[in-house]
Design an enzyme around this catalytic site. Structure first.
Site, mmCIF file in Angstrom:
data_model
loop_
_atom_site.group_PDB
_atom_site.id
_atom_site.type_symbol
_atom_site.label_atom_id
_atom_site.label_comp_id
_atom_site.label_asym_id
_atom_site.label_seq_id
_atom_site.Cartn_x
_atom_site.Cartn_y
_atom_site.Cartn_z
ATOM 1 N N TYR A 87 0.791 -1.237 0.000
ATOM 2 C CA TYR A 87 0.000 0.000 0.000
ATOM 3 C C TYR A 87 0.823 1.288 0.000
ATOM 4 O O TYR A 87 0.681 2.114 -0.884
ATOM 5 C CB TYR A 87 -0.947 0.022 1.211
ATOM 6 C CG TYR A 87 -1.974 -1.089 1.146
ATOM 7 C CD1 TYR A 87 -2.905 -1.118 0.122
ATOM 8 C CD2 TYR A 87 -1.988 -2.121 2.080
ATOM 9 C CE1 TYR A 87 -3.833 -2.143 0.026
ATOM 10 C CE2 TYR A 87 -2.917 -3.147 1.990
ATOM 11 C CZ TYR A 87 -3.833 -3.147 0.964
ATOM 12 O OH TYR A 87 -4.750 -4.165 0.861
ATOM 13 N N PRO A 100 -11.172 -0.318 -1.486
ATOM 14 C CA PRO A 100 -12.367 -1.119 -1.765
ATOM 15 C C PRO A 100 -13.619 -0.446 -1.205
ATOM 16 O O PRO A 100 -13.525 0.447 -0.357
ATOM 17 C CB PRO A 100 -12.085 -2.418 -1.003
ATOM 18 C CG PRO A 100 -11.205 -2.016 0.121
ATOM 19 C CD PRO A 100 -10.434 -0.798 -0.313
ATOM 20 N N HIS A 326 -7.433 0.976 2.283
ATOM 21 C CA HIS A 326 -7.224 -0.441 2.587
ATOM 22 C C HIS A 326 -6.049 -0.687 3.536
ATOM 23 O O HIS A 326 -5.923 -1.769 4.115
ATOM 24 C CB HIS A 326 -6.973 -1.181 1.262
ATOM 25 C CG HIS A 326 -7.467 -2.581 1.234
ATOM 26 N ND1 HIS A 326 -7.482 -3.382 2.348
ATOM 27 C CD2 HIS A 326 -7.957 -3.342 0.232
ATOM 28 C CE1 HIS A 326 -7.963 -4.570 2.017
ATOM 29 N NE2 HIS A 326 -8.264 -4.567 0.752
ATOM 30 N N SER A 542 -10.613 -11.918 -4.701
ATOM 31 C CA SER A 542 -10.785 -11.966 -3.259
ATOM 32 C C SER A 542 -12.198 -12.417 -2.916
ATOM 33 O O SER A 542 -13.162 -11.967 -3.536
ATOM 34 C CB SER A 542 -10.552 -10.555 -2.717
ATOM 35 O OG SER A 542 -10.567 -10.576 -1.344
HETATM 36 N N1 COA Z 1 -16.840 -30.510 1.053
HETATM 37 C C1 COA Z 1 -17.903 -29.904 1.625
HETATM 38 N N2 COA Z 1 -17.835 -28.683 2.212
HETATM 39 C C2 COA Z 1 -16.649 -28.051 2.201
HETATM 40 C C3 COA Z 1 -15.513 -28.625 1.598
HETATM 41 C C4 COA Z 1 -15.637 -29.904 1.006
HETATM 42 N N3 COA Z 1 -14.616 -30.519 0.430
HETATM 43 N N4 COA Z 1 -14.493 -27.758 1.749
HETATM 44 C C5 COA Z 1 -14.964 -26.691 2.408
HETATM 45 N N5 COA Z 1 -16.268 -26.857 2.698
HETATM 46 C C6 COA Z 1 -17.159 -25.949 3.445
HETATM 47 C C7 COA Z 1 -16.468 -25.404 4.677
HETATM 48 O O1 COA Z 1 -16.618 -26.254 5.765
HETATM 49 C C8 COA Z 1 -17.188 -24.084 4.862
HETATM 50 O O2 COA Z 1 -18.422 -24.323 5.494
HETATM 51 P P1 COA Z 1 -19.240 -23.150 6.260
HETATM 52 O O3 COA Z 1 -19.844 -22.288 5.187
HETATM 53 O O4 COA Z 1 -20.255 -23.907 7.016
HETATM 54 O O5 COA Z 1 -18.255 -22.427 7.116
HETATM 55 C C9 COA Z 1 -17.466 -23.632 3.464
HETATM 56 O O6 COA Z 1 -17.419 -24.800 2.653
HETATM 57 C C10 COA Z 1 -16.479 -22.607 2.941
HETATM 58 O O7 COA Z 1 -15.167 -23.146 2.915
HETATM 59 P P2 COA Z 1 -14.166 -22.833 1.711
HETATM 60 O O8 COA Z 1 -14.924 -22.452 0.511
HETATM 61 O O9 COA Z 1 -13.204 -23.958 1.592
HETATM 62 O O10 COA Z 1 -13.425 -21.542 2.050
HETATM 63 P P3 COA Z 1 -12.996 -20.771 3.338
HETATM 64 O O11 COA Z 1 -14.207 -20.258 4.009
HETATM 65 O O12 COA Z 1 -12.024 -21.557 4.120
HETATM 66 O O13 COA Z 1 -12.280 -19.544 2.641
HETATM 67 C C11 COA Z 1 -10.397 -18.241 2.071
HETATM 68 C C12 COA Z 1 -11.022 -19.620 2.030
HETATM 69 C C13 COA Z 1 -9.053 -18.257 1.407
HETATM 70 C C14 COA Z 1 -11.293 -17.246 1.308
HETATM 71 C C15 COA Z 1 -10.296 -17.811 3.569
HETATM 72 O O14 COA Z 1 -9.410 -18.651 4.236
HETATM 73 C C16 COA Z 1 -9.784 -16.423 3.731
HETATM 74 O O15 COA Z 1 -8.600 -16.204 3.835
HETATM 75 N N6 COA Z 1 -10.682 -15.431 3.772
HETATM 76 C C17 COA Z 1 -10.315 -14.040 3.864
HETATM 77 C C18 COA Z 1 -10.193 -13.452 2.490
HETATM 78 C C19 COA Z 1 -9.938 -11.987 2.582
HETATM 79 O O16 COA Z 1 -9.041 -11.554 3.246
HETATM 80 N N7 COA Z 1 -10.789 -11.224 1.897
HETATM 81 C C20 COA Z 1 -10.753 -9.809 1.951
HETATM 82 C C21 COA Z 1 -9.549 -9.264 1.316
HETATM 83 S S1 COA Z 1 -9.517 -7.549 1.420
#
Ligand code: COA
Length: 629
Positions: A87, A100, A326, A542
């Site tokens: 940044y 954002p 941000h 993202s």
């Molecule tokens: N089978 C069935 N369900 C599954 C699965 C599988 N193989 N893998 C994952 N799931 C489920 C999870 O249990 C979770 O369930 P929930 O909705 O009940 O919590 C859901 O699917 C979502 O999981 P998933 O899609 O794997 O992603 P995540 O939530 O772990 O997200 C990232 C991954 C990278 C987005 C997250 O770790 C992250 O870092 N988020 C922040 C991003 C960020 O910073 N954004 C803003 C930037 S400014």
């Protein structure tokens, strides 16, 4: 001046420090990430350079040792390196390129008073939320999704209403003001018709009630209409490139009035922008555009102060939301705060609030500016540059309604990984190749953790998208499905590595920064074309999921790139795709069309393979799958 003025030495949450990954692991992963994205001869050169860097007794070892020492000494070895690189040293204008926005649910205001009532509740909600932050009373968050259950760092919340980003000629400075929680006075800056007003929201330790805020906002809208007292649109300066704004700010501060006005803006909790109607149909895409750049100087583009971390927009046409610098926090924190405020606004005020008598308060103060001929010229130049940005932004907010994350979970796949693979497919359909891709991964499992990068353009994703698009290879559905599962597996594994501190981008950045601190010549690995290209994120993505009907978006990070922010919901997915009209290589509409096609094709593939499995046969599935377009 340090880049981040804040004592981060304490660790009340007892979280672990961000690790430094083993050098060999990072270098091997780096090669794996780039091999399929560059020409074979370029890769051979890169491989040789990387091997030399990582050899026993080589430069890499020296730098790694220093990084490990830094890790021991500091709370978070990568924080300042990352903040500066991501940044503060970026010279591009904040609107579109960096800040954002969260677009709130569309409002229908009966009249101006109705809009101001909404704004008053919003500010009251901010005060309540800030009090929770100050008292460290926000519920501690725990990770969901991959590796669910781990406690997350809450530090970013403390910067929501206390940060200010000062422009600098070479690099900006993020300052965090930690006033005593029991501060006796607090103020908000209200922007209305490009004029700025100080709205005291806590006086003599007592917060203003909603009725009092409303009455002050009514005074502000009436004062803003007074043509005789009107100042030029100074806010436009903050929409400019950071070095241009830094120079302009130096000129401004030569005048006492300007210094005082700047001081008041820099010390406020947040900015409230009371916008005129934007004049466009309030579609999702148009609302996103208005939030990102205000529609330029002719509309609400100067009714902003981009350095301030939180700017709430309340448009008289019901276009509302928040845009943020941000650098102090991630979108997830912005999202949590936005949801709290949206619920607060929608809630019913208590009887006590409704019946509270309003104090007679002095009128809010208008900020005064001294404008010289030179400043007049700077304002005009900034206005033109913002207009160019406005004309250049190609935005498409697309609600994919055929399925959402519940369908994906039923396939026993990670929704996030699935969507990332679909984005790769869309890019490949448009360009016939994959490119360096950024997906933000939260590092909040660690002390003062921010993010690292999931490099989603994996070799496995490439194999899958080729199988889906190349008619000549005539892959069977079973083969395509295997490639899809491999791609999702690779993506999920990278995600797990990133959220546990084992991704490569922060580590490579740390090694580069360490070499600079040691006054070494820039190591060859960081001069290599492959390295430079691998840091041009043509696809910047993202996940920003919400539980309310709101969505987050941002612009592309390179001139020929796409920004793709997505919000997975149980039965649909909102994608906000941005690019620049000036690039002949991109088109948000074309990308969205390819994304829609790809998502439907993947669904059909899953359906076809499941059907075959249910029928217990293998022969059916060996027929090539026909794409649905
Ligand atoms: N089978 C069935 N369900 C599954 C699965 C599988 N193989 N893998 C994952 N799931 C489920 C999870 O249990 C979770 O369930 P929930 O909705 O009940 O919590 C859901 O699917 C979502 O999981 P998933 O899609 O794997 O992603 P995540 O939530 O772990 O997200 C990232 C991954 C990278 C987005 C997250 O770790 C992250 O870092 N988020 C922040 C991003 C960020 O910073 N954004 C803003 C930037 S400014």
């Amino acid at each position: 001046m340090p880049l981040l003025e804040r004592d981060t030495a304490s660790n009340p949450e007892g979280l672990p420090k961000v690790p430094v990954p083993p050098l060999k692991q990072t270098l091997d992963t780096y090669l794996k990430c780039v091999q399929h994205l560059v020409k074979p001869e370029e890769f051979d050169k890169t491989k040789a350079v990387v091997e030399k860097f990582g050899a026993t007794g080589g430069v890499g070892e020296v730098l790694q040792k220093k990084l490990l020492e830094r890790r021991d000494k500091m709370d978070n070895w990568v924080y300042e390196y990352w903040l500066e690189d991501m940044y503060l040293s970026n010279r591009l204008a904040l609107p579109v390129n960096s800040s954002p926005v969260m677009v709130f649910p569309k409002q229908t205001f009966k009249d101006q008073k109705d809009a101001l009532r909404y704004a008053s509740r919003l500010i009251e909600g901010v005060l309540e939320y800030k009090a929770l932050i100050d008292a460290r009373a926000l519920p501690v968050e725990f990770a969901r999704g991959q590796l669910a259950g781990t406690r997350l760092c809450m530090e970013q919340y403390s910067r929501l209403f206390t940060s200010y980003r000062y422009p600098g000629l070479k690099t900006d400075t993020l300052k965090v003001q930690m006033k005593a929680a029991s501060s006796t006075s607090e103020h908000v800056i209200v922007a209305c018709k490009n004029q700025f007003f100080v709205l005291d929201v806590v006086t003599s330790s007592k917060p203003l009630s909603e009725t009092e805020i409303l009455s002050q906002l009514e005074k502000i809208t009436s004062m803003a209409g007074n043509e005789e007292e009107k100042s030029p649109p100074f806010g436009i300066l903050t929409s400019d490139g950071r070095s241009e704004w830094a120079e302009a700010r130096d000129t401004l501060t030569k005048e006492k009035d300007n210094r005082e006005s700047l001081g008041l803006i820099e010390g406020c909790l947040c900015v409230l922008c009371l916008d005129e109607a934007g004049g466009t149909k309030p579609s999702d895409t148009n609302r996103a555009l208005l939030m990102l750049h205000g529609g330029g100087q002719e509309k609400n583009g100067a009714n902003r102060w981009y350095d301030k971390s939180m700017q709430f927009v309340v448009g008289m046409d019901g276009v509302c939301g928040v845009l943020c610098d941000h650098s102090p926090f991630e979108g997830v924190v912005l999202g949590q705060c936005s949801e709290y405020l949206t619920k607060y606004i929608a809630g019913t005020p208590s009887e006590a609030v409704k019946q509270a008598s309003a104090r007679k308060l002095p009128a809010p103060r208008r900020l005064l500016w001294k404008c010289t001929a030179r400043i007049q010229g700077l304002l005009a130049a900034s206005g033109e540059r913002l207009q160019r940005l406005v004309n250049n932004l190609d935005m498409d907010v697309f609600k994919f309604k055929d399925y959402g994350k519940e369908f994906i979970k039923k396939q026993k796949m990670s929704p996030d990984a699935f969507i990332q693979v679909a984005l790769q497919l869309a890019f490949f359909k448009c360009n016939g190749r994959l490119v360096s891709t950024y997906e933000s991964a939260s590092m909040r499992r660690f002390r003062n953790g921010r993010v690292d990068n999931i490099r989603s353009a994996t070799a496995e994703a490439l194999a899958f998208v080729k199988s889906m698009t190349d008619e000549r290879t005539a892959n069977t559905d079973i083969e395509k499905m295997k490639k899809l599962r491999d791609a999702i597996h690779a993506q999920t594994n990278y995600t797990i590595a990133a959220i546990t501190g084992m991704a490569i981008d922060n580590h490579l950045l740390g090694l580069l920064k360490t070499s600079k601190e040691l006054n070494m010549e820039r190591p060859e690995i960081f001069c290599d074309e492959t390295y430079l290209a691998s840091n041009q994120f043509i696809l910047s993505t993202s996940q920003m999921s919400t539980t309310l009907e709101m969505f987050c978006c941002y612009g592309p990070v390179v001139p020929n790139g796409y920004g793709a922010c997505y919000n997975p919901q149980p039965d649909h997915i909102v994608f906000c795709v941005s690019s620049f009209w000036e690039s002949t290589q991109t088109s948000s509409a074309v990308f969205v069309k390819a994304l829609n096609e790809g998502l439907l094709e993947i669904r059909d593939l899953c359906g076809a393979v499941t059907k075959v499995a249910q029928e217990g046969g293998g022969q059916e599935g060996s027929r090539p799958h026909r794409s649905v377009t």
